[in-house]
Enzyme design. Structure first.
Site, PDB file in Angstrom:
ATOM      1  N   ARG A 118      68.502  21.557  37.193  1.00  0.00           N
ATOM      2  CA  ARG A 118      69.183  20.667  36.235  1.00  0.00           C
ATOM      3  C   ARG A 118      69.743  19.393  36.864  1.00  0.00           C
ATOM      4  NH1 ARG A 118      71.010  25.728  34.368  1.00  0.00           N
ATOM      5  NH2 ARG A 118      69.663  26.414  32.677  1.00  0.00           N
ATOM      6  N   LYS A 140      64.661   5.337  35.182  1.00  0.00           N
ATOM      7  CA  LYS A 140      63.610   5.936  34.345  1.00  0.00           C
ATOM      8  C   LYS A 140      62.682   6.714  35.261  1.00  0.00           C
ATOM      9  CE  LYS A 140      63.161   3.071  30.249  1.00  0.00           C
ATOM     10  NZ  LYS A 140      62.273   2.155  29.497  1.00  0.00           N
ATOM     11  N   GLU A 182      55.400  -7.966  36.747  1.00  0.00           N
ATOM     12  CA  GLU A 182      56.755  -7.551  36.313  1.00  0.00           C
ATOM     13  C   GLU A 182      57.786  -8.631  36.670  1.00  0.00           C
ATOM     14  OE1 GLU A 182      57.143  -4.979  34.411  1.00  0.00           O
ATOM     15  OE2 GLU A 182      55.884  -3.279  35.040  1.00  0.00           O
ATOM     16  N   LYS A 224      67.287  -6.933  36.160  1.00  0.00           N
ATOM     17  CA  LYS A 224      67.125  -5.559  35.672  1.00  0.00           C
ATOM     18  C   LYS A 224      68.463  -4.820  35.672  1.00  0.00           C
ATOM     19  CE  LYS A 224      64.495  -1.441  35.404  1.00  0.00           C
ATOM     20  NZ  LYS A 224      63.231  -0.760  35.583  1.00  0.00           N
ATOM     21  N   GLU A 234      68.527   2.993  26.937  1.00  0.00           N
ATOM     22  CA  GLU A 234      67.668   2.257  26.000  1.00  0.00           C
ATOM     23  C   GLU A 234      67.983   2.547  24.531  1.00  0.00           C
ATOM     24  OE1 GLU A 234      63.679   1.526  27.489  1.00  0.00           O
ATOM     25  OE2 GLU A 234      62.947   1.536  25.430  1.00  0.00           O
ATOM     26  N   ARG A 238      67.818  -2.662  26.372  1.00  0.00           N
ATOM     27  CA  ARG A 238      66.926  -2.301  27.490  1.00  0.00           C
ATOM     28  C   ARG A 238      65.446  -2.362  27.093  1.00  0.00           C
ATOM     29  NH1 ARG A 238      67.382   2.288  32.238  1.00  0.00           N
ATOM     30  NH2 ARG A 238      65.340   1.809  33.123  1.00  0.00           N
ATOM     31  N   ASN A 242      60.460  -3.788  28.291  1.00  0.00           N
ATOM     32  CA  ASN A 242      59.116  -3.316  27.965  1.00  0.00           C
ATOM     33  C   ASN A 242      58.236  -4.412  27.399  1.00  0.00           C
ATOM     34  OD1 ASN A 242      58.674  -0.560  28.622  1.00  0.00           O
ATOM     35  ND2 ASN A 242      60.340  -0.070  27.223  1.00  0.00           N
ATOM     36  N   HIS A 245      54.485  -4.127  27.362  1.00  0.00           N
ATOM     37  CA  HIS A 245      54.154  -2.743  27.725  1.00  0.00           C
ATOM     38  C   HIS A 245      53.533  -1.951  26.573  1.00  0.00           C
ATOM     39  CE1 HIS A 245      56.405  -3.775  31.262  1.00  0.00           C
ATOM     40  NE2 HIS A 245      56.375  -2.564  31.755  1.00  0.00           N
ATOM     41  N   HIS A 249      50.480  -0.233  27.867  1.00  0.00           N
ATOM     42  CA  HIS A 249      50.326   1.227  27.955  1.00  0.00           C
ATOM     43  C   HIS A 249      49.091   1.690  27.190  1.00  0.00           C
ATOM     44  CE1 HIS A 249      54.853   2.052  29.009  1.00  0.00           C
ATOM     45  NE2 HIS A 249      54.146   1.705  30.054  1.00  0.00           N
ATOM     46  N   HIS A 262      48.960  -0.655  36.563  1.00  0.00           N
ATOM     47  CA  HIS A 262      50.020  -0.829  35.563  1.00  0.00           C
ATOM     48  C   HIS A 262      50.362  -2.320  35.372  1.00  0.00           C
ATOM     49  CE1 HIS A 262      53.628  -0.094  33.233  1.00  0.00           C
ATOM     50  NE2 HIS A 262      54.331  -0.804  34.104  1.00  0.00           N
TER      51      HIS A 262
HETATM   52  P1  NAD Z   1      51.558   2.975  42.981  1.00  0.00           P
HETATM   53  O1  NAD Z   1      52.742   3.791  43.192  1.00  0.00           O
HETATM   54  O2  NAD Z   1      50.308   3.640  42.524  1.00  0.00           O
HETATM   55  O3  NAD Z   1      51.260   2.136  44.294  1.00  0.00           O
HETATM   56  C1  NAD Z   1      50.157   1.265  44.318  1.00  0.00           C
HETATM   57  C2  NAD Z   1      49.205   1.569  45.481  1.00  0.00           C
HETATM   58  O4  NAD Z   1      49.733   1.002  46.671  1.00  0.00           O
HETATM   59  C3  NAD Z   1      48.993   3.026  45.780  1.00  0.00           C
HETATM   60  O5  NAD Z   1      47.666   3.227  46.174  1.00  0.00           O
HETATM   61  C4  NAD Z   1      49.950   3.274  46.943  1.00  0.00           C
HETATM   62  O6  NAD Z   1      49.572   4.372  47.736  1.00  0.00           O
HETATM   63  C5  NAD Z   1      49.821   1.988  47.697  1.00  0.00           C
HETATM   64  N1  NAD Z   1      50.941   1.607  48.521  1.00  0.00           N
HETATM   65  C6  NAD Z   1      52.257   1.734  48.240  1.00  0.00           C
HETATM   66  N2  NAD Z   1      53.006   1.112  49.157  1.00  0.00           N
HETATM   67  C7  NAD Z   1      52.150   0.599  50.058  1.00  0.00           C
HETATM   68  C8  NAD Z   1      52.331  -0.172  51.231  1.00  0.00           C
HETATM   69  N3  NAD Z   1      53.523  -0.594  51.618  1.00  0.00           N
HETATM   70  N4  NAD Z   1      51.230  -0.507  51.946  1.00  0.00           N
HETATM   71  C9  NAD Z   1      49.986  -0.133  51.516  1.00  0.00           C
HETATM   72  N5  NAD Z   1      49.764   0.566  50.397  1.00  0.00           N
HETATM   73  C10 NAD Z   1      50.834   0.928  49.667  1.00  0.00           C
HETATM   74  O7  NAD Z   1      51.836   1.818  41.886  1.00  0.00           O
HETATM   75  P2  NAD Z   1      53.080   0.850  41.622  1.00  0.00           P
HETATM   76  O8  NAD Z   1      52.472  -0.392  41.124  1.00  0.00           O
HETATM   77  O9  NAD Z   1      54.007   0.822  42.744  1.00  0.00           O
HETATM   78  O10 NAD Z   1      53.838   1.590  40.422  1.00  0.00           O
HETATM   79  C11 NAD Z   1      53.217   1.793  39.180  1.00  0.00           C
HETATM   80  C12 NAD Z   1      53.879   2.950  38.488  1.00  0.00           C
HETATM   81  O11 NAD Z   1      55.254   2.619  38.262  1.00  0.00           O
HETATM   82  C13 NAD Z   1      53.290   3.270  37.136  1.00  0.00           C
HETATM   83  O12 NAD Z   1      53.138   4.656  37.018  1.00  0.00           O
HETATM   84  C14 NAD Z   1      54.321   2.758  36.151  1.00  0.00           C
HETATM   85  O13 NAD Z   1      54.319   3.472  34.950  1.00  0.00           O
HETATM   86  C15 NAD Z   1      55.593   2.972  36.926  1.00  0.00           C
HETATM   87  N6  NAD Z   1      56.708   2.125  36.504  1.00  0.00           N
HETATM   88  C16 NAD Z   1      57.906   2.725  36.293  1.00  0.00           C
HETATM   89  C17 NAD Z   1      59.013   1.972  35.942  1.00  0.00           C
HETATM   90  C18 NAD Z   1      60.333   2.627  35.806  1.00  0.00           C
HETATM   91  O14 NAD Z   1      61.280   1.972  35.325  1.00  0.00           O
HETATM   92  N7  NAD Z   1      60.491   3.864  36.231  1.00  0.00           N
HETATM   93  C19 NAD Z   1      58.879   0.577  35.776  1.00  0.00           C
HETATM   94  C20 NAD Z   1      57.646  -0.009  36.016  1.00  0.00           C
HETATM   95  C21 NAD Z   1      56.554   0.773  36.367  1.00  0.00           C
HETATM   96  N1  GLY Z   2      60.483  -0.798  33.028  1.00  0.00           N
HETATM   97  C1  GLY Z   2      61.237  -0.559  31.834  1.00  0.00           C
HETATM   98  C2  GLY Z   2      62.618  -0.051  32.082  1.00  0.00           C
HETATM   99  O1  GLY Z   2      63.008   0.262  33.177  1.00  0.00           O
HETATM  100  O2  GLY Z   2      63.360   0.066  31.153  1.00  0.00           O
END
Ligand code: NAD
Ligand code: GLY
Length: 360
Positions: A118, A140, A182, A224, A234, A238, A242, A245, A249, A262
């Site tokens: 939890r 998130k 972003e 942010k 949200e 907030r 998006n 998005h 999405h 993404h």
């Molecule tokens: P990712 O985590 O897939 O990383 C992108 C690629 O880069 C991967 O292949 C990873 O292994 C590689 N990588 C990471 N760091 C590296 C480095 N320093 N050197 C070399 N390679 C490296 O993708 P991302 O773009 O970081 O994140 C996308 C994800 O984030 C999606 O799932 C999206 O939905 C999520 N997201 C979440 C929020 C949130 O608020 N939680 C906001 C935006 C996006």
């Molecule tokens: N990326 C959308 C949020 O964090 O609310």
């Protein structure tokens, strides 16, 4: 090093931004309160950066879990491997999970931390531009479902975020551009002067100029953190984070997770939302062209992939912002000012999609 604060009362936490932060052991150690640690990374990031984390953890009792790399592994099945490890090693409620990687590792580790017994502590060490400017901040967490992106998750804030800009030196250019999407988002939704500044600095950003990177990450995280502090879960404002998005999405789900990054899907989605905003009379054609040019300069797609309007509309109907069956979209009243509105007809959305080459 710069330190920002995400102001959430007793859930407040610092974001550290700077070069070579992974070598500063105390930065990480001061946020670990219990005697157990599980570091979670993936098969791409771990060989490059895990050693620095090992050095920081030193004589603490820790173990490591390396996940497969890719958006397609941000799933309930892979999440199960984190719970398996935590239980096999008898981690208790004082354990700390450390996420070392991009948004995929961060979102999954965060959700494991939110749900294991939890809720346990976790720390974000983002290593992509996208995760340093967006996903590591705000709490998130979650995983994808085959029928919809990020559909299973929880709000759970980290203990701290450590954004080491040096890690971006190994990031592939396509991934860097995905993060720029972003960054542009913050300018468009809430910070017109940042948007104008970006237009003159995007080449420096793509070249990983240290000063430009620090400024971009600081300004993005400030934007942010400000939004998250006023609406953590949200209930209202907030949702502007998006922007792009709802379309984005739909693209990611339709194409299969990982086919479009993404940030790429968000870029094409922001272009559609910008076009729709101009159709409603809020933006000029010049504004729309300007956004297109900045996205293209950032090496991002400005058109959606081959999809039908019906495919778009049915996937968008599953968006988390849908209220009582009504689709709500984030649109731009002007550059630097976003609103959330349900006052858009299906015909208007279709007009935007078809103008972008989507088949009726
Ligand atoms: P990712 O985590 O897939 O990383 C992108 C690629 O880069 C991967 O292949 C990873 O292994 C590689 N990588 C990471 N760091 C590296 C480095 N320093 N050197 C070399 N390679 C490296 O993708 P991302 O773009 O970081 O994140 C996308 C994800 O984030 C999606 O799932 C999206 O939905 C999520 N997201 C979440 C929020 C949130 O608020 N939680 C906001 C935006 C996006
Ligand atoms: N990326 C959308 C949020 O964090 O609310």
């Amino acid at each position: 090093m710069q330190t920002l604060n995400v102001d959430l009362g007793d859930r407040s936490y610092p974001i550290y931004i700077g070069e070579d932060l992974l070598s500063q052991a105390e930065l990480l150690r001061q946020h670990i309160h219990g005697h157990q640690v599980l570091v979670i990374s993936n098969e791409t990031v771990a060989p490059i950066y895990l050693e620095s984390i090992r050095r920081s953890l030193g004589d603490l009792h820790y173990s490591e879990l390396i996940l497969p790399d890719g958006e397609q592994y941000k799933s309930l099945e892979v999440l199960g491997k984190i719970y398996d490890r935590l239980l096999e090693e008898n981690h208790n409620r004082t354990t700390t999970l450390v996420a070392l990687g991009g948004g995929v590792v961060g979102d999954m580790t965060g959700f494991a931390a939110a749900s294991y017994q939890r809720g346990v502590n976790f720390i974000q060490i983002p290593t992509t531009l996208l995760s340093q400017v967006d996903s590591s901040v705000g709490g998130k967490t979650g995983v994808n479902h085959p029928l919809g992106k990020n559909m299973i998750g929880a709000f759970h804030q980290p203990q701290c975020v450590i954004a080491d800009t040096q890690t971006l030196s190994t990031l592939p250019p396509r991934e860097l551009s995905a993060g720029v999407a972003e960054v542009i988002k913050y300018g468009l939704i809430s910070d017109a002067s940042f948007y104008r500044w970006l237009k003159g600095n995007v080449d420096g950003l793509l070249a990983c100029d240290g000063d430009v990177l620090s400024e971009v990450i600081r300004r993005s995280c400030e934007n942010k953190a400000h939004v998250v502090a006023s609406d953590e879960r949200e209930a209202g404002v907030r949702a502007i984070l998006n922007f792009g998005h709802t379309f984005g999405h739909a693209i990611e789900t339709a194409q299969g997770y990982g086919a479009w990054l993404h940030g790429e899907a968000v870029a094409a989605g922001m272009m559609l939302a910008t076009d729709l905003s101009s159709r409603l009379g809020w933006l000029t054609v010049g504004d729309v062209n300007d956004v297109r040019q900045l996205l293209q300069q950032s090496r991002l797609p400005v058109q959606p992939p081959t999809m039908s309007c019906d495919q778009f509309l049915s996937l968008m109907a599953r968006d988390k912002k849908v209220l009582d069956g009504n689709l709500r979209l984030v649109l731009l009243k002007s550059v630097g000012e976003a609103i959330v509105t349900s006052d858009v007809t299906t015909q208007q959305i279709k007009a935007t999609l078809m103008a972008a080459g989507v088949q009726s």
